[in-house]
Design a protein around this motif. Structure first.
Motif, PDB file in Angstrom:
ATOM      1  N   VAL B  44       0.865  -1.187   0.000  1.00 54.48           N
ATOM      2  CA  VAL B  44       0.000   0.000   0.000  1.00 54.48           C
ATOM      3  C   VAL B  44       0.898   1.232   0.000  1.00 54.48           C
ATOM      4  O   VAL B  44       1.961   1.233   0.628  1.00 54.48           O
ATOM      5  CB  VAL B  44      -0.968   0.018   1.212  1.00 54.48           C
ATOM      6  N   SER B  45       0.485   2.259  -0.751  1.00 53.02           N
ATOM      7  CA  SER B  45       1.265   3.497  -0.827  1.00 53.02           C
ATOM      8  C   SER B  45       0.511   4.632  -0.138  1.00 53.02           C
ATOM      9  O   SER B  45      -0.659   4.873  -0.433  1.00 53.02           O
ATOM     10  CB  SER B  45       1.486   3.856  -2.305  1.00 53.02           C
ATOM     11  N   LEU B  46       1.179   5.332   0.788  1.00 54.00           N
ATOM     12  CA  LEU B  46       0.545   6.467   1.486  1.00 54.00           C
ATOM     13  C   LEU B  46       1.477   7.665   1.470  1.00 54.00           C
ATOM     14  O   LEU B  46       2.702   7.531   1.585  1.00 54.00           O
ATOM     15  CB  LEU B  46       0.213   6.085   2.935  1.00 54.00           C
ATOM     16  N   TYR B  51      -1.521  11.575   8.144  1.00 54.50           N
ATOM     17  CA  TYR B  51      -1.415  11.182   9.546  1.00 54.50           C
ATOM     18  C   TYR B  51      -1.347   9.654   9.664  1.00 54.50           C
ATOM     19  O   TYR B  51      -0.549   9.111  10.438  1.00 54.50           O
ATOM     20  CB  TYR B  51      -2.640  11.744  10.278  1.00 54.50           C
ATOM     21  N   SER B  52      -2.155   8.956   8.855  1.00 53.76           N
ATOM     22  CA  SER B  52      -2.181   7.486   8.905  1.00 53.76           C
ATOM     23  C   SER B  52      -0.814   6.900   8.558  1.00 53.76           C
ATOM     24  O   SER B  52      -0.403   5.879   9.117  1.00 53.76           O
ATOM     25  CB  SER B  52      -3.227   6.941   7.928  1.00 53.76           C
ATOM     26  N   CYS B  53      -0.115   7.523   7.624  1.00 52.25           N
ATOM     27  CA  CYS B  53       1.210   7.048   7.228  1.00 52.25           C
ATOM     28  C   CYS B  53       2.150   7.081   8.432  1.00 52.25           C
ATOM     29  O   CYS B  53       2.860   6.122   8.726  1.00 52.25           O
ATOM     30  CB  CYS B  53       1.741   7.924   6.088  1.00 52.25           C
ATOM     31  N   ARG B  54       2.113   8.192   9.169  1.00 54.29           N
ATOM     32  CA  ARG B  54       2.970   8.337  10.353  1.00 54.29           C
ATOM     33  C   ARG B  54       2.604   7.311  11.419  1.00 54.29           C
ATOM     34  O   ARG B  54       3.477   6.759  12.096  1.00 54.29           O
ATOM     35  CB  ARG B  54       2.841   9.760  10.925  1.00 54.29           C
ATOM     36  N   CYS B  55       1.300   7.074  11.599  1.00 54.48           N
ATOM     37  CA  CYS B  55       0.848   6.089  12.600  1.00 54.48           C
ATOM     38  C   CYS B  55       1.400   4.705  12.262  1.00 54.48           C
ATOM     39  O   CYS B  55       1.875   3.976  13.134  1.00 54.48           O
ATOM     40  CB  CYS B  55      -0.675   6.041  12.650  1.00 54.48           C
ATOM     41  N   ILE B  56       1.342   4.340  10.981  1.00 48.40           N
ATOM     42  CA  ILE B  56       1.822   3.009  10.572  1.00 48.40           C
ATOM     43  C   ILE B  56       3.336   2.925  10.747  1.00 48.40           C
ATOM     44  O   ILE B  56       3.865   1.915  11.195  1.00 48.40           O
ATOM     45  CB  ILE B  56       1.428   2.715   9.100  1.00 48.40           C
ATOM     46  N   GLN B  57       4.041   4.012  10.421  1.00 53.82           N
ATOM     47  CA  GLN B  57       5.496   4.008  10.607  1.00 53.82           C
ATOM     48  C   GLN B  57       5.846   3.802  12.075  1.00 53.82           C
ATOM     49  O   GLN B  57       6.833   3.152  12.410  1.00 53.82           O
ATOM     50  CB  GLN B  57       6.100   5.310  10.081  1.00 53.82           C
ATOM     51  N   ARG B  58       5.013   4.359  12.962  1.00 45.96           N
ATOM     52  CA  ARG B  58       5.303   4.260  14.401  1.00 45.96           C
ATOM     53  C   ARG B  58       5.031   2.877  14.952  1.00 45.96           C
ATOM     54  O   ARG B  58       5.826   2.339  15.704  1.00 45.96           O
ATOM     55  CB  ARG B  58       4.477   5.292  15.178  1.00 45.96           C
ATOM     56  N   ARG B 116       0.674  -6.552   9.245  1.00 48.88           N
ATOM     57  CA  ARG B 116       1.869  -6.152   9.999  1.00 48.88           C
ATOM     58  C   ARG B 116       2.972  -5.808   9.005  1.00 48.88           C
ATOM     59  O   ARG B 116       3.311  -6.623   8.139  1.00 48.88           O
ATOM     60  CB  ARG B 116       2.323  -7.289  10.919  1.00 48.88           C
ATOM     61  N   VAL B 117       3.535  -4.610   9.138  1.00 46.20           N
ATOM     62  CA  VAL B 117       4.543  -4.133   8.176  1.00 46.20           C
ATOM     63  C   VAL B 117       5.801  -4.998   8.239  1.00 46.20           C
ATOM     64  O   VAL B 117       6.318  -5.290   9.318  1.00 46.20           O
ATOM     65  CB  VAL B 117       4.903  -2.655   8.457  1.00 46.20           C
ATOM     66  N   LEU B 118       6.279  -5.420   7.060  1.00 46.51           N
ATOM     67  CA  LEU B 118       7.524  -6.173   6.956  1.00 46.51           C
ATOM     68  C   LEU B 118       8.669  -5.247   6.575  1.00 46.51           C
ATOM     69  O   LEU B 118       9.767  -5.329   7.099  1.00 46.51           O
ATOM     70  CB  LEU B 118       7.393  -7.249   5.871  1.00 46.51           C
ATOM     71  N   THR B 119       8.401  -4.350   5.635  1.00 46.87           N
ATOM     72  CA  THR B 119       9.427  -3.423   5.155  1.00 46.87           C
ATOM     73  C   THR B 119       8.729  -2.269   4.458  1.00 46.87           C
ATOM     74  O   THR B 119       7.535  -2.328   4.192  1.00 46.87           O
ATOM     75  CB  THR B 119      10.383  -4.149   4.176  1.00 46.87           C
ATOM     76  N   SER B 120       9.464  -1.215   4.190  1.00 48.32           N
ATOM     77  CA  SER B 120       8.861  -0.106   3.453  1.00 48.32           C
ATOM     78  C   SER B 120       9.903   0.528   2.547  1.00 48.32           C
ATOM     79  O   SER B 120      11.105   0.421   2.794  1.00 48.32           O
ATOM     80  CB  SER B 120       8.269   0.929   4.408  1.00 48.32           C
ATOM     81  N   SER B 121       9.431   1.149   1.472  1.00 49.60           N
ATOM     82  CA  SER B 121      10.315   1.847   0.528  1.00 49.60           C
ATOM     83  C   SER B 121       9.872   3.290   0.447  1.00 49.60           C
ATOM     84  O   SER B 121       8.673   3.578   0.428  1.00 49.60           O
ATOM     85  CB  SER B 121      10.209   1.228  -0.868  1.00 49.60           C
ATOM     86  N   GLU B 122      10.836   4.193   0.387  1.00 47.46           N
ATOM     87  CA  GLU B 122      10.514   5.614   0.348  1.00 47.46           C
ATOM     88  C   GLU B 122      10.597   6.161  -1.069  1.00 47.46           C
ATOM     89  O   GLU B 122      11.480   5.794  -1.834  1.00 47.46           O
ATOM     90  CB  GLU B 122      11.499   6.396   1.222  1.00 47.46           C
ATOM     91  N   HIS B 126       5.851   9.606  -1.088  1.00 45.48           N
ATOM     92  CA  HIS B 126       5.035   8.508  -0.562  1.00 45.48           C
ATOM     93  C   HIS B 126       5.892   7.390   0.031  1.00 45.48           C
ATOM     94  O   HIS B 126       7.007   7.159  -0.417  1.00 45.48           O
ATOM     95  CB  HIS B 126       4.157   7.903  -1.664  1.00 45.48           C
ATOM     96  N   THR B 127       5.326   6.703   1.027  1.00 45.36           N
ATOM     97  CA  THR B 127       5.935   5.487   1.557  1.00 45.36           C
ATOM     98  C   THR B 127       5.143   4.286   1.029  1.00 45.36           C
ATOM     99  O   THR B 127       3.916   4.291   1.082  1.00 45.36           O
ATOM    100  CB  THR B 127       5.888   5.469   3.093  1.00 45.36           C
TER     101      THR B 127
END
Lengths: 219, 219
Positions: B44-46, B51-58, B116-122, B126-127
């Motif tokens: 998923v790209s945000l 705000y939701s993107c930051r919540c998921i990163q946290r 549950r997040v496994l990894t993310s790309s910047e 967008h993340t």
């Protein structure tokens, strides 16, 4: 949870064009999304076993041709259900080769664009490429084929390498008719007006082109 | 190339549920795809500004609720066109909070799953999260809403943070009628049978809930 709920996700249908030295090839993917727009970046997921995946890993370039509802299921069969490693998948598929040496598909496709890989993420089975859109056609024509349309109208199936592949129990036609399944691509023939046995001997699977002998009766 | 060709990509419509400590929130995304199936992994790209993107990163957890064609455009307005930083976006949206503290949306949605997040790309804006599906509903009901349906039937627009946002020139109705545009979400009102001026004073934008005064006439 029941894995089948993931069938509620919506997708389009795309041909991914690649090169391997002088050789050109293409595969079918449903997992293409735009993930950013300044610049335009898309994501696509391909199985490690896909020849196209290896080609992209090697040279970092690929094209996306957006299939339309007027694109024949046979194009999906030709590109989606065999490997380009040993065969020329493009032999019977109309295409154009860009200056970069990568093919774009011209079988009633909506549009095409060329992508350069920025980064990739690995899963156990698939590579997710993030790639910048660096060129593309000037307009889009026709109605994009959705994955739902492919299943509902063309009656296509997901090949085993697709991220969305799920083992399905095939059931015989409930309304009395027989059904026959293609052992190559999973296409189910069940026309109540033309029994399978009465199809001409040179009839081939409309999805993958397999001969009549590759079909078996479903229980 | 003309960026408009990227509109040929197909998407669904999803509510992404998040938590921030005790607080729950959600946003709307169209960019959800399954990228692998053993185990089930989605992307998923945000936008970074979400705000939701930051919540998921946290905290690395989020839910996906698949919107159906029966999900009201007002739900998309409530979750998609304001920030959860300062407001309770879920106040008027039916939802259920999972044991993990994350909400799933119950407004005629097809199904939900927890990731549950496994990894993310910047990217610059967008993340892209890759996340394993760790739980979900037992079945899916209703017809998934596609992004194309949202545009064509609900007449919704992409908010500025969406990866698929493109500036659009709004044109007046060509068939003689006037049209009015919501300055909050871009929804265009152009019912030929009910002039905008005749709508009741307490009428609100069906997408984002903005008052009548937030609309301006289009040229």
């Amino acid at each position: 949870m029941n894995d089948v709920i993931l069938n509620s996700l919506s997708y389009g249908m795309y041909a991914i064009g690649v090169k391997d030295g002088e050789k050109k090839s293409a595969c079918i993917a449903n997992t293409v999304i735009q993930v950013a727009n300044t610049p335009n970046i898309i994501a696509v997921s391909l199985n490690h076993d896909n020849y196209s995946c290896r080609c992209i890993q090697r040279n970092g370039l690929f094209t996306v041709s957006v299939l339309s509802e007027d694109t024949s299921g046979a194009v999906i069969g030709a590109l989606g259900f065999s490997s380009g490693r040993d065969t020329d998948k493009l032999k019977n598929v109309r295409h154009r080769v860009l200056a970069e040496g990568i093919p774009v598909i011209k079988e009633n496709t909506c549009c095409w664009f060329l992508c350069r890989v920025l980064t990739s993420s690995e899963t156990a089975t698939h590579t997710v490429f993030l790639a910048e859109v660096i060129a593309g056609s000037e307009k889009a024509v026709g109605k994009p084929m959705t994955y739902e349309y492919y299943h509902r109208v063309i009656k296509g199936r997901a090949p085993k390498n697709a991220p969305t592949y799920r083992e399905e129990k095939q059931t015989a036609q409930e309304q009395g008719g027989e059904s026959w399944i293609c052992t190559v691509c999973g296409y189910v023939y069940s026309d109540p007006f033309v029994p399978f046995e009465e199809l001409p001997d040179d009839w081939v699977c409309p999805i993958c082109g397999a001969p009549k002998s590759a079909f078996k009766r479903q229980q």
